[in-house]
Write a protein that holds these residues in place. Structure first.
Motif, mmCIF file in Angstrom:
data_model
loop_
_atom_site.group_PDB
_atom_site.id
_atom_site.type_symbol
_atom_site.label_atom_id
_atom_site.label_comp_id
_atom_site.label_asym_id
_atom_site.label_seq_id
_atom_site.Cartn_x
_atom_site.Cartn_y
_atom_site.Cartn_z
ATOM 1 N N HIS A 144 66.357 42.515 -86.397
ATOM 2 C CA HIS A 144 66.398 43.285 -87.309
ATOM 3 C C HIS A 144 67.211 42.574 -88.539
ATOM 4 N N CYS A 198 57.972 46.413 -91.092
ATOM 5 C CA CYS A 198 58.824 46.420 -92.215
ATOM 6 C C CYS A 198 58.693 47.840 -92.608
ATOM 7 N N MET A 229 63.771 47.184 -94.168
ATOM 8 C CA MET A 229 64.296 46.745 -92.660
ATOM 9 C C MET A 229 63.210 45.925 -92.185
ATOM 10 N N THR A 234 68.145 43.376 -93.251
ATOM 11 C CA THR A 234 67.712 44.358 -94.377
ATOM 12 C C THR A 234 67.806 43.240 -95.499
ATOM 13 N N MET A 260 61.681 43.902 -89.171
ATOM 14 C CA MET A 260 61.922 43.784 -87.872
ATOM 15 C C MET A 260 60.801 43.010 -86.999
ATOM 16 N N GLY A 300 70.087 38.589 -89.865
ATOM 17 C CA GLY A 300 69.212 39.316 -88.949
ATOM 18 C C GLY A 300 69.586 38.731 -87.709
ATOM 19 N N VAL A 355 65.946 51.474 -85.384
ATOM 20 C CA VAL A 355 65.296 49.895 -84.870
ATOM 21 C C VAL A 355 65.043 50.281 -83.509
#
Ligand code: 6PG
Ligand code: NI
Length: 201
Positions: A146, A129, A118, A148, A120, A97, A140
């Motif tokens: 961010h 999320c 994802m 994953t 964030m 991230g 994004v």
């Protein structure tokens, strides 16, 4: 009138077509990197579980294939990230991230395979999320870090694209981590507030 004359195109970058196979591996790429378990120390809640994985077989947790012609703000970097389907303790496998150095740049991800999220957040604490399955496109937004997270049992494969001048800031995440983390509970992913988690464990 042909545009070449009008714009005097010097060092012309040529268009390219790349085939992305079912398993996400592209027919060509400029950069490739992989992150092994030993490179993810400090990112997971259960450090012992990670050490166990490292001592058994320092597996590759995720891989990235990247296409990059330049770092010009008029250009794009794009590529494929593939996150392996496994858990570290009860926590689902994930990427490190990052924020982008040019923190006001945005990025898109398109899910080609698998099941995940994802995760964030902004530095001011706004968190988001988004659940991703095959066909999910995530925008994004600027100012959002961010990551994953693979919550499925297949490789979580995403196509990503962002402005070539964006750069990466990993330090902020290495220092603070993300506010939201995703665990498996009774077979399903549960998104929890990291603070709440550390208080209860
Ligand atoms: C990027 C993209 C993407 C990302 C990978 C790996 O900005 O380059 O978001 O390529 O880098 O998914 O994740 P980490 O960069 O957080 O290791
Ligand atoms: Ni990014």
């Amino acid at each position: 009138m042909c545009s070449n004359e009008k714009h005097k195109l010097v060092n012309l970058v040529l268009p390219r077509g790349i085939h992305i196979s079912e398993n996400g591996i592209p027919s060509a790429y400029d950069n490739y990197y992989e992150k092994r378990a030993s490179e993810m120390r400090g990112f997971y809640q259960d450090g012992n579980a990670l050490e166990e994985i490292i001592s058994k077989e320092n597996v590759v947790l995720y891989r990235v294939y990247e296409f990059k012609n330049s770092e010009s703000s008029n250009d794009l970097v794009y590529g494929i990230s593939i996150v392996a389907p496994l858990k570290i303790g009860k926590e689902y496998n994930m990427t490190k991230g990052h924020y982008h150095e040019a923190v006001d740049t945005s990025e898109i991800y398109f899910c080609l395979n698998g099941d995940g999220y994802m995760v964030m957040e902004t530095e001011t604490g706004v968190t988001e999320c988004i659940r991703m399955t095959k066909g999910t496109l995530v925008y994004v937004a600027p100012y959002f870090s961010h990551r994953t997270v693979n919550t499925g049992n297949q490789e979580f494969i995403n196509l990503f694209c962002y402005p070539a001048h964006a750069g990466h800031d990993y330090k902020t995440i290495e220092k603070n981590g993300f506010r939201k983390i995703i665990f498996e509970e009774k077979g399903d992913p549960v998104i929890v507030d990291k603070r709440a988690f550390s208080e209860n464990s």
